[in-house]
Enzyme design. Structure first.
Site, PDB file in Angstrom:
ATOM      1  N   GLU A 301       0.946  -1.282  -0.142  1.00 48.07           N
ATOM      2  CA  GLU A 301       0.092  -0.154  -0.127  1.00 48.07           C
ATOM      3  C   GLU A 301       0.726   1.267  -0.106  1.00 48.07           C
ATOM      4  OE1 GLU A 301       0.400  -2.367   2.429  1.00 48.07           O
ATOM      5  OE2 GLU A 301       0.254  -1.488   4.289  1.00 48.07           O
ATOM      6  N   HIS A 325      -8.227  -4.007  -0.853  1.00 50.26           N
ATOM      7  CA  HIS A 325      -7.241  -4.199   0.178  1.00 50.26           C
ATOM      8  C   HIS A 325      -6.396  -3.165   0.267  1.00 50.26           C
ATOM      9  CE1 HIS A 325      -5.487  -6.408   3.445  1.00 50.26           C
ATOM     10  NE2 HIS A 325      -4.180  -5.965   3.071  1.00 50.26           N
ATOM     11  N   GLU A 326      -5.559  -2.925  -0.685  1.00 54.37           N
ATOM     12  CA  GLU A 326      -4.445  -1.918  -0.630  1.00 54.37           C
ATOM     13  C   GLU A 326      -5.045  -0.281  -0.766  1.00 54.37           C
ATOM     14  OE1 GLU A 326      -1.971  -3.269   0.113  1.00 54.37           O
ATOM     15  OE2 GLU A 326      -2.291  -5.268  -0.733  1.00 54.37           O
ATOM     16  N   HIS A 329      -5.976   0.326   2.760  1.00 49.66           N
ATOM     17  CA  HIS A 329      -4.817   0.956   3.794  1.00 49.66           C
ATOM     18  C   HIS A 329      -4.817   2.387   3.406  1.00 49.66           C
ATOM     19  CE1 HIS A 329      -2.762  -2.648   5.342  1.00 49.66           C
ATOM     20  NE2 HIS A 329      -2.756  -3.277   4.067  1.00 49.66           N
ATOM     21  N   GLU A 348      -3.604  -4.405   9.516  1.00 52.98           N
ATOM     22  CA  GLU A 348      -4.128  -5.644   8.567  1.00 52.98           C
ATOM     23  C   GLU A 348      -5.557  -5.789   8.912  1.00 52.98           C
ATOM     24  OE1 GLU A 348      -3.094  -5.874   5.919  1.00 52.98           O
ATOM     25  OE2 GLU A 348      -0.802  -5.054   6.205  1.00 52.98           O
ATOM     26  N   ASP A 407       8.549  -9.716  10.770  1.00 50.79           N
ATOM     27  CA  ASP A 407       8.189 -10.689   9.932  1.00 50.79           C
ATOM     28  C   ASP A 407       7.421 -11.669  10.385  1.00 50.79           C
ATOM     29  OD1 ASP A 407       8.329 -10.183   6.852  1.00 50.79           O
ATOM     30  OD2 ASP A 407       9.145 -12.095   6.751  1.00 50.79           O
ATOM     31  N   TYR A 415      -4.565 -10.536  10.029  1.00 53.20           N
ATOM     32  CA  TYR A 415      -5.615 -10.159   8.739  1.00 53.20           C
ATOM     33  C   TYR A 415      -7.052 -10.679   9.187  1.00 53.20           C
ATOM     34  CZ  TYR A 415      -1.619  -9.236   5.783  1.00 53.20           C
ATOM     35  OH  TYR A 415      -0.391  -8.703   5.227  1.00 53.20           O
TER      36      TYR A 415
END
Ligand code: BES
Ligand code: ZN
Length: 635
Positions: A301, A325-326, A329, A348, A407, A415
């Site tokens: 995003e 979705h992006e 953001h 998310e 990560d 999510y």
């Protein structure tokens, strides 16, 4: 909450200085009831010390050198500081610092600096000495040829095959591998840049962007809205632009531009649907950049310019929820940002919720419920896997990432459990009130970064107490600080999937089935739920009838190949190998390599394929797969 006197003293100056821009509200001390605050919290993934000094603005002047795979640059940083601070600390990773200067009345002079020991995850702190009145520091540096955010592609690795390509991926903490900065999502700054690239290439950033090449190969950029470092982005390549609407368009290599344009014709209605839900789009333009297939994510995003994988160009617009979705953001994440990576679900989870609402508004509930059901299946699998690995705490929404790579927290929990929590809230308070709450939440906290605890306090005050809602904090806490899924979780219901399940049962009994007008999602549900006992003959019949192996829809291919691996259906392996070599999207690669690695012969095959494919993957994909295949990390 901590308030800092020097910030208070300086806030008037800051406001006066940028009247035509969104104020960097974080720097003001006038915390109101509706507002969250303000002083950046401790971020375990950054060396910066925001209580002493914060970067406010970046002027980046850079040359992109494809011959050496390096960027040579000067990062000029305007700082806001405690007057007694003796230094400012920036994050760096594998950067070679040539010199550091500060502005003084006598002009630019060298200043002392020290780069601390390198931590394998965090990189090294760059501590720069300040004089009493220093406001600007300039860092002259270049990147390493293996800078982790950067992927340098040879012409062969692009669709045009004639020009090289460079793109960045900064989230979560890789911005520091190409710019020395305060790489914490709690710290926001504005930026401008001037980037020099080979004359036949176009450069784009997460900022105001050019729409065509110029003869000099020098491009200027401006980002007037304050953003956190993980949203810094750059792409350089043989790129063209096509307009899609009054404030939107798409960039890609010439060869796929027509296809891209056609895939995204509904971008403008999508932006309108998003605005109708949660308030005005605050970033002026919204463009898409379709990258070469080695891009490690589905989408990223980057403000004003979402980076996207070409694997969503299915030809039938069936994978555009990724764009929703992006785009979402632009509110959840870019406007209101997780303060630390332990609060990643705030980015998310809200975005999946918002994405779902956009898709529901545009295509109806029966469409969005298919998406929700697929997500729930993935989530259940993720919870099971994390439990089995003994990582139960990673199924909490609020994470503990001490001494870990951010990560590690990027799982379906943030999510899809995040999404289900917000949907649960909606079910409790009713859509009308919930939407009103979310809209004001984005408005009141725009251009700020917040923690989970701050969000919960805000929710308590502005929704639960204000409207006398009957919810126990224990129930909310179970979602946020507890494992797995609470008993009373929302239950997505898809009638279309029920029909798929009936057809699947019929097919399994050897009967012919009618699959006319099935969408990608119905097919995905069908493939993902194939019975374990299906043998090669039946798989082969399926494949010759529906052509999954060469479907051209990457989601369908990835789901199908997974089933083929699990059943050792080798006729699909050639296509699987081609897929693994061309596509670098981690979400597809990880399950496929994991499944291969489960059998001895599969592991050998996987290692062979990986040897050929690895040079095509971005660092973030390589690091995940190195672990799965136990490959020595050499470069
Ligand atoms: N911001 C993420 C990608 C990301 C997350 C990059 C964490 C690095 C660290 C992006 O918005 C995202 O979630 N992309 C998903 C697509 C989405 C439809 C779920 C992806 O890439 O698969
Ligand atoms: Zn996302």
């Amino acid at each position: 909450m901590q308030k800092i006197a020097w910030l208070g003293m300086l806030c008037c100056l800051v406001i006066l200085g940028c009247q035509d821009q969104p104020t960097n509200d974080r720097l003001t001390n006038n915390t109101t009831d509706e507002n969250l605050m303000t002083t950046p919290v401790k971020d375990i993934h950054s060396f910066s010390d925001p209580e002493k000094a914060i970067m406010q603005h970046l002027v980046w002047k850079a040359q992109v050198n494809f011959d050496s795979s390096r960027i040579y640059a000067r990062a000029s940083i305007k700082i806001l500081r405690d007057p007694t601070a003796k230094n400012i600390v920036l994050d760096t990773k594998d950067l070679t610092i040539e010199k550091v200067t500060i502005d003084t009345d006598q002009g630019e002079i060298d200043t002392k600096y020290a780069q601390g020991d390198a931590d394998p995850i965090l990189g090294s702190p760059l501590r720069i000495a300040l004089q009493d009145d220093t406001e600007w520091v300039h860092v002259y540096y270049h990147t390493s040829s293996s800078a982790e955010a950067l992927q340098w592609l040879s012409p062969q690795q692009t669709s045009g095959k004639t020009s090289p390509f460079l793109f960045t991926q900064s989230q979560a903490i890789l911005a520091r591998s190409w710019i020395p900065l305060q790489d914490s999502p709690g710290i926001r700054f504005t930026y401008e840049a001037e980037v020099e690239v080979p004359a036949h290439l176009l450069a784009l950033m997460s900022a105001s962007n050019p729409q065509e090449k110029n003869a000099q190969g020098v491009y200027k950029f401006k980002m007037n809205q304050p953003i956190p470092a993980y949203l810094m982005a750059l792409a350089v390549g043989d790129l063209r632009f096509e307009s899609l609407g009054p404030r939107s368009g798409v960039y890609s290599e010439p060869k796929i531009l027509e296809k891209a344009k056609n895939e995204f014709t509904e971008l403008e209605p999508m932006i309108e649907a998003a605005e109708a839900l949660y308030g005005p789009y605050r970033w002026e333009r919204y463009d898409l950049l379709v990258l070469p297939p080695s891009f490690p994510f589905g989408g990223m995003e980057n403000p004003r310019l979402t980076f996207a994988t070409p694997t969503i160009l299915a030809g039938d617009r069936s994978l555009t929820s990724l764009v929703a979705h992006e785009l979402a953001h632009s509110w959840s994440g870019n406007l209101v940002t997780n303060a630390t990576w332990e609060d990643f679900w705030l980015n998310e989870g809200f975005t999946v919720y918002f994405e779902q609402r956009i898709m529901e508004a545009l295509y109806g509930l029966d469409y969005s419920e298919m998406l929700a059901s697929l997500a729930l299946q993935d989530l259940k699998a993720e919870i099971k896997e994390l439990r089995e690995q003994g990582n139960k705490a990673d199924t909490h929404l609020q994470l503990n990432l001490q001494d870990r790579n951010p990560d590690d927290g990027m799982t379906a929990i943030a999510y899809d459990k995040g999404y289900l929590f917000l949907r649960w809230m909606e079910e409790r308070v009713g859509r009308e009130l919930w939407d009103e709450f979310l809209k004001t939440y984005f408005e009141n906290n725009a251009f700020r970064s917040i923690t989970t605890a701050q969000f919960l306090a805000y929710l308590q005050k502005n929704l639960i107490e204000k409207h006398h809602i009957n919810i126990y904090s224990e129930d909310i806490n179970a979602w946020i600080y507890g494992p797995g899924l609470p008993e009373d979780r929302p239950k997505p219901v898809s009638d279309r999937f029920k029909i798929v399940e009936e057809k699947l049962a019929q097919w399994n009994q050897g009967n012919p089935i009618n699959t006319n007008k099935w969408s990608t999602h119905e097919w995905l549900h069908f493939i993902k739920n194939l019975p374990v006992a299906v043998d090669s003959t039946k798989l082969s019949q399926l494949d010759s009838r529906f052509n999954f192996t060469n479907s051209g829809n990457a989601e369908i291919q990835a789901a199908w190949y997974l089933q083929c691996i699990q059943r050792q259906y080798t006729p699909a392996y050639q296509a699987l190998e081609k897929f693994l070599i061309t596509v670098g999207r981690r979400k597809f690669l990880v399950p496929l390599y994991k499944a291969l690695a489960e059998s001895e012969t599969g592991l050998i095959l996987a290692q062979n394929i990986y040897q050929k494919a690895r040079p095509n993957y971005h660092f973030v994909a390589r690091s995940s797969i190195d672990v799965i295949l136990e490959v020595e990390k050499d470069h």
